[in-house]
Design a protein around this motif. Structure first.
Motif, PDB file in Angstrom:
ATOM      1  N   PRO A 208      -1.553   7.986  -7.161  1.00  0.00           N
ATOM      2  CA  PRO A 208      -0.699   7.612  -6.339  1.00  0.00           C
ATOM      3  C   PRO A 208       0.540   6.997  -6.724  1.00  0.00           C
ATOM      4  O   PRO A 208       0.698   5.849  -7.108  1.00  0.00           O
ATOM      5  N   GLN A 211       2.831   3.978  -5.372  1.00  0.00           N
ATOM      6  CA  GLN A 211       2.141   2.746  -5.125  1.00  0.00           C
ATOM      7  C   GLN A 211       2.316   1.650  -6.384  1.00  0.00           C
ATOM      8  O   GLN A 211       2.714   2.070  -7.374  1.00  0.00           O
ATOM      9  N   TYR A 212       1.645   0.379  -5.836  1.00  0.00           N
ATOM     10  CA  TYR A 212       1.805  -0.766  -6.905  1.00  0.00           C
ATOM     11  C   TYR A 212       2.950  -0.900  -7.586  1.00  0.00           C
ATOM     12  O   TYR A 212       3.012  -0.984  -8.776  1.00  0.00           O
ATOM     13  N   GLU A 256       4.817  10.525   0.770  1.00  0.00           N
ATOM     14  CA  GLU A 256       4.526   9.985  -0.398  1.00  0.00           C
ATOM     15  C   GLU A 256       5.631  10.679  -1.401  1.00  0.00           C
ATOM     16  O   GLU A 256       5.938  10.050  -2.527  1.00  0.00           O
ATOM     17  N   GLN A 259       8.657   8.251  -1.862  1.00  0.00           N
ATOM     18  CA  GLN A 259       8.190   7.053  -2.493  1.00  0.00           C
ATOM     19  C   GLN A 259       8.366   7.539  -3.896  1.00  0.00           C
ATOM     20  O   GLN A 259       8.682   6.855  -4.580  1.00  0.00           O
TER      21      GLN A 259
END
Length: 549
Positions: A208, A211-212, A256, A259
């Motif tokens: 991913p 993310q984070y 996704e 991002q």
């Protein structure tokens, strides 16, 4: 006071002295000959009449009662017991451990947090859990020929993937002579210094990335060189053509990819191309513009107090690793690298810029020449190392500046250069700047690789480095685990240490011999050449012990 030489005494006095000396010498000579004759017959009787003789002849034996001198030994001390050596007993492990990878054990990993795949990171056994046995090759295991494989285009890559529960990408790569390590990008840094790779590629790795707070892409940025490339293939790239086959919604896949694009821009990466299922981004060659862009991209901030090359159990951060300062927008941060193959022997920028304390350009040149001589000596002693194509996968356990690997560059093989985390100076960045590959490792723990990974292991002063740190026996068992049957080992160390090593490998089914230092037999440092014998676990259902060819 004047001291006169005998030549200055009066003639009469000299004659008198000569007479006395002669009278003394003659009886002494007689006594000596008589004593020699009697002692040669065994016992020597001596009477107390000698006292009168002593008054005239001072050379006679001292006064004592009649005694028989016996020259035979009468006191026999028992022979000292032989030194009590440690009884080494290192039996083969149970055949179920034939694929044992201690720090990536599936059962142990289940004890750890599943969030962010932390349970799939390195989790090594405690000292009481370490196996004191030799990992067997499975029954029917063959040692393949690795010389036929050639690296096309003269490019060396490293595969980095988790330990799979079924067929492993890492094991698949290593069996075909391609460098690989077990690992995962989860919460700790990848085991490489900053600015290591010209390119990083992720194919269907299902990470991913967005993310984070973009932490995974921030870590990729840390290990990429200025101007390096990141290539992503597979989901979500080209989701418009594949979304149905991926069993995900268009909205999910579109979000996704958006991002990922956003995080890449925040890192000042430039998207070079997207063609079909592949997208390529490029890292900037310096951070002049990127620092100015912090007014637009508030995050990530630049890291302020971190060692960008520290990467052994080091937690990843959400700050951007700053590139070395430059004076001009056209400069390459950290210094321009020479093109291959000149790059191998050119002075690495980390050394020319004085980044490594105590290591100069002169040291680098001397080290390179030293290892050319040493490798030439190895090939004279170990004919298998001199045999082109005999070895493919090599490991240098204490690589320093990569001189051992550089000296073998013309042979059809690759070397995994390890810089121990206990080394005085972190030189792994220099190794990568030379165009070589490597990783960090603590040799008190198991390496992140499968059994029977390497054809040849080189260990320069490894046991001196780890003296008092961990058990020599455990290090040797780990070497045995990752060495293929009929693989070879060369160890350099102090002669006392190598003698202890030799006593252990003698019970590990290794054939070994200690040779002199290449410079002189008077050097305390010696070289141990050893070969692991071919043996496998028994055929399932049989208990006849090892199968040895």
């Amino acid at each position: 006071m004047a001291i006169l030489s005998p030549s200055y005494l009066p003639l009469k006095a000299r004659k008198l002295n000569l007479y006395k000396i002669t009278l003394t010498i003659i009886p002494c000579t007689i006594f000596y000959l008589v004593g020699f004759y009697q002692s040669s017959r065994g016992n020597v009787p001596v009477s107390n009449t000698s006292s009168s003789i002593n008054e005239v002849f001072p050379c006679a034996p001292p006064d004592h009662n009649t005694t028989t001198l016996d020259f035979e030994a009468h006191h026999f001390a028992p022979d000292p017991p032989p030194p009590v050596a440690r009884a080494h007993h290192l039996p083969p492990c149970d055949p179920k451990y034939s694929e044992h990878t201690p720090c990536e054990d599936v059962e142990r990993s289940l004890k750890f947090d599943r969030d962010r795949l932390i349970y799939r990171e390195r989790h090594c056994p405690e000292s009481r859990e370490i196996l004191k046995c030799r990992v067997p090759a499975p029954y029917g295991y063959k040692v393949a020929s690795w010389g036929a494989y050639l690296l096309s285009r003269n490019i060396l890559a490293v595969s980095f993937a988790p330990r799979d529960t079924h067929v492993s990408q890492v094991q698949f790569a290593l069996e075909r002579g391609v460098p690989a390590l077990i690992g995962i990008i989860a919460s700790i840094r990848l085991p490489y210094p900053s600015r290591s790779f010209d390119m990083a590629h992720c194919s269907r790795c299902l990470i991913p990335w967005g993310q984070y707070d973009g932490q995974y892409l921030i870590e990729v940025d840390r290990i990429l060189r200025p101007g390096g490339y990141w290539i992503l293939s597979g989901p979500p790239i080209n989701w418009e053509a594949h979304w149905e086959g991926w069993n995900r919604t268009r909205e999910d896949l579109g979000a996704e990819q958006s991002q990922i694009e956003k995080v890449a821009r925040s890192l000042c990466w430039k998207k070079v191309v997207q063609r079909k299922d592949i997208s390529i981004w490029q890292k900037p060659t310096n951070h002049i513009h990127c620092k100015a862009n912090r007014k637009v991209f508030k995050r990530p901030l630049f890291c302020k107090s971190q060692n960008p090359d520290m990467a052994w159990y080091t937690k990843m951060e959400t700050c951007l690793t700053p590139l070395p300062e430059v004076s001009d927008i056209r400069d390459i941060a950290g210094g321009q690298l020479a093109k291959w193959p000149e790059r191998l022997n050119a002075i690495p920028p980390r050394i020319s810029r004085g980044s490594l304390e105590g290591i100069t350009a002169g040291n680098f040149i001397e080290n390179s020449e030293l290892w050319k001589r040493r490798v030439a000596y190895y090939k004279k002693i170990d004919y298998q190392l001199a045999q082109t194509g005999r070895y493919r996968n090599l490991l240098d356990m204490n690589a320093h500046l990569g001189g051992f690997a550089a000296a073998l560059v013309d042979d059809p093989l690759w070397v995994m250069n390890v810089v121990p985390v206990q080394a005085k100076t972190n030189t792994l960045g220099v190794i990568f700047e030379r165009g070589l590959i490597g990783t960090y490792q603590n040799w008190c723990e198991a390496m992140s690789t499968y059994p029977r990974t390497y054809d040849f292991i080189h260990a320069d002063s490894v046991f001196s480095l780890y003296k008092e740190r961990c058990d020599m026996e455990d290090i040797l068992l780990e070497m045995d685990r990752i060495l293929r049957p009929e693989g070879s080992v060369v160890m350099r160390d102090d002669v006392d240490i190598l003698m202890k090593v030799k006593s252990i490998i003698d019970v590990m089914q290794w054939d070994g011999r200690i040779a002199d230092h290449e410079s002189s037999p008077h050097e305390r440092e010696k070289i141990l050449f050893a070969t692991k014998k071919y043996w496998t676990a028994p055929k399932p259902g049989q208990n006849q012990g090892l199968v040895v060819s």
